[in-house]
Scaffold this motif. Structure first.
Motif, PDB file in Angstrom:
ATOM      1  N   ALA A 247      33.592  37.384  41.858  1.00  0.00           N
ATOM      2  CA  ALA A 247      34.977  37.781  42.125  1.00  0.00           C
ATOM      3  C   ALA A 247      34.983  39.136  42.817  1.00  0.00           C
ATOM      4  CB  ALA A 247      35.778  37.855  40.825  1.00  0.00           C
ATOM      5  N   PHE A 248      35.993  39.344  43.638  1.00  0.00           N
ATOM      6  CA  PHE A 248      36.259  40.665  44.216  1.00  0.00           C
ATOM      7  C   PHE A 248      37.609  41.128  43.691  1.00  0.00           C
ATOM      8  CE2 PHE A 248      33.255  38.861  47.227  1.00  0.00           C
ATOM      9  CZ  PHE A 248      32.408  39.931  47.498  1.00  0.00           C
ATOM     10  N   TYR A 249      37.616  42.284  43.033  1.00  0.00           N
ATOM     11  CA  TYR A 249      38.848  42.827  42.447  1.00  0.00           C
ATOM     12  C   TYR A 249      39.412  43.901  43.374  1.00  0.00           C
ATOM     13  CZ  TYR A 249      37.165  40.526  38.213  1.00  0.00           C
ATOM     14  OH  TYR A 249      36.715  39.600  37.307  1.00  0.00           O
ATOM     15  N   PHE A 250      40.606  43.631  43.907  1.00  0.00           N
ATOM     16  CA  PHE A 250      41.248  44.513  44.880  1.00  0.00           C
ATOM     17  C   PHE A 250      42.369  45.317  44.236  1.00  0.00           C
ATOM     18  CE2 PHE A 250      39.319  41.172  47.376  1.00  0.00           C
ATOM     19  CZ  PHE A 250      38.860  41.817  48.523  1.00  0.00           C
ATOM     20  N   VAL A 251      42.470  46.588  44.639  1.00  0.00           N
ATOM     21  CA  VAL A 251      43.575  47.444  44.203  1.00  0.00           C
ATOM     22  C   VAL A 251      44.763  47.181  45.108  1.00  0.00           C
ATOM     23  CG1 VAL A 251      44.349  49.809  43.796  1.00  0.00           C
ATOM     24  CG2 VAL A 251      41.961  49.188  43.360  1.00  0.00           C
ATOM     25  N   ALA A 252      45.886  46.792  44.530  1.00  0.00           N
ATOM     26  CA  ALA A 252      47.060  46.435  45.319  1.00  0.00           C
ATOM     27  C   ALA A 252      47.943  47.636  45.635  1.00  0.00           C
ATOM     28  CB  ALA A 252      47.879  45.378  44.598  1.00  0.00           C
ATOM     29  N   GLY A 291      40.656  38.849  42.506  1.00  0.00           N
ATOM     30  CA  GLY A 291      41.312  39.339  41.303  1.00  0.00           C
ATOM     31  C   GLY A 291      41.927  40.701  41.526  1.00  0.00           C
ATOM     32  N   LEU A 292      42.690  41.164  40.563  1.00  0.00           N
ATOM     33  CA  LEU A 292      43.350  42.465  40.657  1.00  0.00           C
ATOM     34  C   LEU A 292      42.481  43.551  40.043  1.00  0.00           C
ATOM     35  CD1 LEU A 292      45.967  44.055  41.386  1.00  0.00           C
ATOM     36  CD2 LEU A 292      46.706  43.661  39.026  1.00  0.00           C
ATOM     37  N   HIS A 293      42.390  44.671  40.729  1.00  0.00           N
ATOM     38  CA  HIS A 293      41.796  45.894  40.190  1.00  0.00           C
ATOM     39  C   HIS A 293      42.979  46.822  39.919  1.00  0.00           C
ATOM     40  CE1 HIS A 293      38.430  48.304  39.206  1.00  0.00           C
ATOM     41  NE2 HIS A 293      38.352  49.028  40.295  1.00  0.00           N
ATOM     42  N   ARG A 309      50.290  42.853  40.729  1.00  0.00           N
ATOM     43  CA  ARG A 309      49.771  41.474  40.737  1.00  0.00           C
ATOM     44  C   ARG A 309      50.490  40.637  41.783  1.00  0.00           C
ATOM     45  NH1 ARG A 309      50.565  36.612  36.546  1.00  0.00           N
ATOM     46  NH2 ARG A 309      48.582  35.527  36.855  1.00  0.00           N
ATOM     47  N   GLU A 310      51.797  40.773  41.865  1.00  0.00           N
ATOM     48  CA  GLU A 310      52.570  40.002  42.830  1.00  0.00           C
ATOM     49  C   GLU A 310      52.222  40.397  44.264  1.00  0.00           C
ATOM     50  OE1 GLU A 310      55.232  37.297  44.467  1.00  0.00           O
ATOM     51  OE2 GLU A 310      54.312  37.442  42.490  1.00  0.00           O
ATOM     52  N   ARG A 311      52.028  41.684  44.497  1.00  0.00           N
ATOM     53  CA  ARG A 311      51.689  42.159  45.849  1.00  0.00           C
ATOM     54  C   ARG A 311      50.358  41.556  46.315  1.00  0.00           C
ATOM     55  NH1 ARG A 311      49.875  46.918  48.903  1.00  0.00           N
ATOM     56  NH2 ARG A 311      51.469  47.373  50.481  1.00  0.00           N
ATOM     57  N   LEU A 312      49.379  41.528  45.423  1.00  0.00           N
ATOM     58  CA  LEU A 312      48.090  40.952  45.791  1.00  0.00           C
ATOM     59  C   LEU A 312      48.201  39.437  45.951  1.00  0.00           C
ATOM     60  CD1 LEU A 312      45.095  41.356  46.351  1.00  0.00           C
ATOM     61  CD2 LEU A 312      44.681  41.194  43.878  1.00  0.00           C
ATOM     62  N   ALA A 313      49.005  38.780  45.115  1.00  0.00           N
ATOM     63  CA  ALA A 313      49.189  37.338  45.235  1.00  0.00           C
ATOM     64  C   ALA A 313      49.806  36.979  46.588  1.00  0.00           C
ATOM     65  CB  ALA A 313      50.062  36.829  44.094  1.00  0.00           C
ATOM     66  N   VAL A 314      50.793  37.749  47.022  1.00  0.00           N
ATOM     67  CA  VAL A 314      51.439  37.498  48.311  1.00  0.00           C
ATOM     68  C   VAL A 314      50.446  37.744  49.448  1.00  0.00           C
ATOM     69  CG1 VAL A 314      53.223  38.314  49.897  1.00  0.00           C
ATOM     70  CG2 VAL A 314      53.769  37.951  47.481  1.00  0.00           C
ATOM     71  N   ALA A 315      49.706  38.848  49.373  1.00  0.00           N
ATOM     72  CA  ALA A 315      48.764  39.182  50.440  1.00  0.00           C
ATOM     73  C   ALA A 315      47.639  38.159  50.540  1.00  0.00           C
ATOM     74  CB  ALA A 315      48.181  40.570  50.207  1.00  0.00           C
ATOM     75  N   ASN A 323      41.886  40.259  35.993  1.00  0.00           N
ATOM     76  CA  ASN A 323      42.095  41.686  36.222  1.00  0.00           C
ATOM     77  C   ASN A 323      40.933  42.496  35.657  1.00  0.00           C
ATOM     78  OD1 ASN A 323      43.836  44.222  36.598  1.00  0.00           O
ATOM     79  ND2 ASN A 323      43.394  44.300  34.413  1.00  0.00           N
ATOM     80  N   ARG A 324      40.685  43.624  36.319  1.00  0.00           N
ATOM     81  CA  ARG A 324      39.851  44.672  35.734  1.00  0.00           C
ATOM     82  C   ARG A 324      40.463  46.015  36.141  1.00  0.00           C
ATOM     83  NH1 ARG A 324      34.259  44.153  37.634  1.00  0.00           N
ATOM     84  NH2 ARG A 324      33.698  43.030  35.735  1.00  0.00           N
ATOM     85  N   HIS A 325      40.555  46.948  35.208  1.00  0.00           N
ATOM     86  CA  HIS A 325      41.223  48.222  35.469  1.00  0.00           C
ATOM     87  C   HIS A 325      40.335  49.185  36.247  1.00  0.00           C
ATOM     88  CE1 HIS A 325      44.984  47.991  33.055  1.00  0.00           C
ATOM     89  NE2 HIS A 325      44.325  46.982  32.507  1.00  0.00           N
TER      90      HIS A 325
END
Length: 489
Positions: A247-252, A291-293, A309-315, A323-325
């Motif tokens: 997985a790649f966790y991106f900061v939104a 995933g979300l960072h 989460r929604e911003r990353l889902a749309v993008a 998720n990972r913090h």
């Protein structure tokens, strides 16, 4: 067919029934057994969990419960460990050194209270005795977890393995497998995407700080654009060779240098930029997870979390399951409050419970589990995938993890192999270049190649692993009776 453990719990423990039934469900699920709870003294059982062994119903196994510890878990202290059947088990202050079960009138008696010990570790009471540092990190200096290497032993899941072997000694068949396709363990990586785009005037300073004068040539290459951090395709190629998916966790949330300097260290990229949208399509088509960072302060407000989460889902054009913090930044004093937000926002899993400084499992489990919420007195419905290793543990945090790198990772590998657990690691997106980060990607490659060569490893994305574990847990619960979660609501 799921084998069943018939269990009876002493009514004298009613005040802590919610915590006790949670722990039994967590352990039995990991062990692969369904359960049937009998009324006290109603029928012979497999296990009697009791404060007074003399008053226990007929049972194959009698476990002595410590009511005093259940009354106030915060007072318990870890003093060391014991080895039973090859598993490392915790010793709390007041425990005897010898915990070997003994036969009394035909029943196998366990004189310590391993159920309390498992709860104490899984629910975070163990870590609360240590000072809190910047970013909410815990300082374990001088603790048995460090001095005796116990973080690398997964003592909560070890209790489950130990009990499973005792059940089989008493004639029960093994529990259902933890992993599909005959695998004895699962392995996956979550790449935290912190700095995929180099800031050309800033990154050379970071290189020189890490490498000293030896890093001048690499710093020059970054300034001229010859070296970069955009290594998504490099990771894909490496993992495809092994048959792995990660997985790649991106900061939104897009941060800034000014915010970074003033205490909000979020990365500087924009997930809605066209080149990131194109990247998301490539990753998804190749079978990698997005995933979300969660940003540095996401834990402070559920609305912030949900918006990210929604911003990353749309993008990305897809649901975000995990998720990972960033900075592992949970609520410093009450991590379960952050874990509850994961449930409220709708994450399937989280992978944020680890120590920033120390290699190993923060909640002492190599098995996925549903965390405990103390105030609500119930399990949180977002699954926790325990992270065992972050790349920086063996490089930037090396002083806190003395020893040979291969030996330390070998400890994790052997613990997971013996317990049939999950080896989830965190390797940052930008450390692939061996000139900029000497040895960082190589040790990950070595670990994954070693696992692949050993065989019977299920390599899958964290989301796939979480879906499998949740479905398995639901199947076990549906075939069980009693130990009801509805009693805790």
């Amino acid at each position: 067919m799921i084998p069943t453990v018939r269990i009876a719990i002493d009514p004298a423990l009613a005040a802590r029934r919610a915590e006790i039934t949670y722990t039994w469900r967590t352990l039995l699920t990991g062990m692969g057994y369904s359960w049937y709870e009998e009324q006290w003294q109603a029928a012979p059982v497999t296990i009697a969990y009791t404060t007074d062994p003399a008053q226990a119903p007929p049972a194959q196994i009698v476990i002595h419960a410590c009511a005093e510890r259940w009354a106030n878990p915060a007072l318990a202290r870890l003093r060391g460990h014991t080895i039973q059947r090859g598993y490392t088990l915790p010793l709390l202050e007041g425990d005897h050194e010898h915990v070997q079960p003994v036969v009394v009138h035909g029943s196998l008696h366990i004189g310590h209270d391993p159920i309390f010990a498992a709860f104490w570790l899984l629910s975070g009471y163990e870590e609360e005795q240590y000072p809190t540092l910047k970013h909410g990190y815990r300082d374990l200096t001088g603790s048995p977890m460090l001095t005796q290497g116990l973080l690398r032993r997964g003592m909560a899941s070890a209790i489950g393995c130990w009990l499973a072997e005792i059940l089989q000694q008493c004639g029960l068949p093994p529990g259902i497998p933890r992993w599909p396709n005959g695998a004895v363990l699962a392995a996956t990586c979550g790449h935290d995407v912190d700095y995929p785009e180099v800031v050309r005037w800033l990154e050379p300073l970071r290189i020189v700080r890490r490498q000293g004068m030896r890093g001048l040539r690499a710093a020059r290459d970054v300034i001229t654009g010859r070296r970069h951090h955009w290594h998504f395709h490099s990771w894909i190629a490496l993992e495809e060779q092994i048959g792995a998916r990660s997985a790649f966790y991106f900061v939104a949330r897009k941060g800034s240098l000014l915010e970074y300097a003033t205490g909000r260290p979020d990365p500087f990229y924009d997930v809605q930029a066209p080149h990131f949208r194109a990247l998301f399509r490539e990753l998804s088509a190749a079978g990698w997870e997005i995933g979300l960072h969660a940003s540095y302060l996401a834990y402070t407000d559920r609305r912030i979390f949900a918006a990210e989460r929604e911003r990353l889902a749309v993008a990305s054009g897809q649901p975000i399951e995990g998720n990972r913090h960033h900075y592992w930044h949970l609520h410093p004093q009450q991590p379960e409050q952050t874990l509850l937000i994961h449930e409220q926002v709708g994450f399937h899993y989280d992978a944020s419970l680890t120590h920033n400084r120390y290699l190993g499992w923060r909640r002492s489990s190599t098995w996925p589990f549903f965390p405990w919420h103390r105030r609500l007195r119930r399990a949180i419905r977002t699954l926790q995938l325990p992270t065992g290793w972050m790349d920086d543990h063996l490089f930037g945090q090396k002083q806190f993890n003395p020893g040979e790198r291969d030996t330390l990772l070998g400890d994790l590998r052997e613990t997971v192999s013996r317990q049939g657990g999950l080896l989830l690691v965190d390797v940052h997106d930008y450390v692939y270049d061996d000139t900029l980060f000497p040895g960082w990607a190589a040790i990950y490659r070595s670990l994954w190649e070693d696992l692949a060569a050993r065989g019977r490893v299920w390599f899958a994305t964290p989301a796939a692993i979480a879906r499998h574990w949740s479905a398995r847990a639901s199947s076990i619960a549906e075939n069980s009776h009693g130990l009801g979660e509805d009693e805790q609501m």
